[in-house]
Design an enzyme around this catalytic site. Sequence first.
Site, mmCIF file in Angstrom:
data_model
loop_
_atom_site.group_PDB
_atom_site.id
_atom_site.type_symbol
_atom_site.label_atom_id
_atom_site.label_comp_id
_atom_site.label_asym_id
_atom_site.label_seq_id
_atom_site.Cartn_x
_atom_site.Cartn_y
_atom_site.Cartn_z
ATOM 1 C CG ASN A 9 -1.691 1.219 1.451
ATOM 2 O OD1 ASN A 9 -1.834 2.020 0.528
ATOM 3 N ND2 ASN A 9 -2.232 1.397 2.653
ATOM 4 C CE LYS A 11 0.126 3.366 4.788
ATOM 5 N NZ LYS A 11 0.060 3.530 6.222
ATOM 6 C CG HIS A 96 -5.874 1.948 5.204
ATOM 7 N ND1 HIS A 96 -5.452 2.862 6.141
ATOM 8 C CD2 HIS A 96 -4.834 1.100 5.014
ATOM 9 C CE1 HIS A 96 -4.209 2.581 6.493
ATOM 10 N NE2 HIS A 96 -3.809 1.509 5.824
ATOM 11 C CD GLU A 98 -2.939 5.515 6.781
ATOM 12 O OE1 GLU A 98 -2.905 5.599 5.543
ATOM 13 O OE2 GLU A 98 -2.012 5.005 7.448
ATOM 14 C CD GLU A 168 -3.664 -2.554 7.295
ATOM 15 O OE1 GLU A 168 -2.594 -2.852 6.760
ATOM 16 O OE2 GLU A 168 -4.214 -1.456 7.124
ATOM 17 N N GLY A 174 2.390 2.026 10.850
ATOM 18 C CA GLY A 174 3.381 3.096 10.699
ATOM 19 C C GLY A 174 4.043 3.504 12.011
ATOM 20 C CB SER A 214 5.116 -1.961 12.129
ATOM 21 O OG SER A 214 4.711 -0.621 12.327
HETATM 22 C C1 PEP Z 1 -0.902 0.079 6.132
HETATM 23 O O1 PEP Z 1 -1.112 1.284 6.238
HETATM 24 O O2 PEP Z 1 -1.672 -0.630 5.477
HETATM 25 C C2 PEP Z 1 0.272 -0.468 6.831
HETATM 26 C C3 PEP Z 1 0.267 -1.718 7.166
HETATM 27 O O3 PEP Z 1 1.312 0.421 7.071
HETATM 28 P P1 PEP Z 1 2.743 0.085 7.733
HETATM 29 O O4 PEP Z 1 3.215 -1.215 7.131
HETATM 30 O O5 PEP Z 1 3.598 1.241 7.346
HETATM 31 O O6 PEP Z 1 2.524 -0.031 9.207
#
Ligand code: PEP
Length: 253
Positions: A9, A11, A96, A98, A168, A174, A214
Site C-alpha cells: 500500500n 499510500k 483502511h 486512515e 490492521e 506506521g 509495521s
Molecule cells: C498500512 O497502512 O496498510 C500499513 C500496514 O502500514 P505500515 O506497514 O507502514 O505499518
Amino acid sequence: MRKKIVAGNWKMNKTLQEGVALATELKEMLEAEKPNCEVVICTPFIHLATVAELTKDSVIAVGAENCADKASGAYTGEVSAAMVKSTGAEYVILGHSERREYYRETPEILKAKVDLALENGLKIIFCIGESLDEREKGVQETVCRTELEGSVFHLTPEQWKQIVIAYEPIWAIGTGKTASAEQAEEIHAFIRKCVAEVYGAEVAEETSILYGGSCKASNAPELFAKPDIDGGLIGGASLKAPDFKGIIDAWKK
Ligand code: PEP
C-alpha cells in the site's frame, strides 16, 4: 488451499516517475526469482494505468487504494470503481483506518464502495482493526466483528470469494510496533470464526486474511508461519523494492 498474498500500500507516496521506477525494479527482481505467493501493489490513482501496463505480463497484480461510493456523475475529484477497473487494476483497498479516520468513511459509505467495486469486477482488500484504546479495553474482537457486519457480511457467498480481509491494528500502523505473532494469530483465528458463522467453514477456510501493521522482512517469517495468517498488507516497507521483496521471501522460509 487459500491464497497467500503480499500486498503493498503505497499510500500518498511517489511521483509517477518514482512509482514507475519502483514497480520496474520489483518486476525485475520477481522475474529473477519467482515469488511463492501472490504479489499485489496498490498505488495512488495516477499510477494505476501505467503500472498496470508495465506489470501486465508479470506476477504482479495492481490495485487502487480507494474508490468512490457513487457510480458516476458530478462528484468532483472522485474516481469510480469502473474507472479503476478500466486502468487494468484488479484490486482495491477499502476500509483502511486512515480513510475511516481522516475522511470519515462510515460503515455505510464503505458498504456502498464494496458493492460498486464488486459490480465492476474488482477484488477487495477490506481492512479492519482496533485502535490502541480499544485494544487496552479488550474490545478488539467486537470492533473487528462490527466492521465486518457493517460493510461486508451482507455479501452473497459468491461475492465473498472476491474479498480478502486485512487485519490492521491501528496502533501498529506506521508506528514500528508490530502485533506479536501470537496476538495477530489470535484475532485472525477469531475473524475466520466470524466468517465461518456467516458463510460456513469451507468458505472461511478459503478466505485469505492478511496482517498489516509495521510488517517487515525481519518479522514477516514469524507472522506468516501462523496458521491463520495468509500474508501481509504492507505500508512503509513496500516503498523500497528490496524491503518489499524481503517480505515476499518470507513465504519461502
Ligand atoms: C498500512 O497502512 O496498510 C500499513 C500496514 O502500514 P505500515 O506497514 O507502514 O505499518
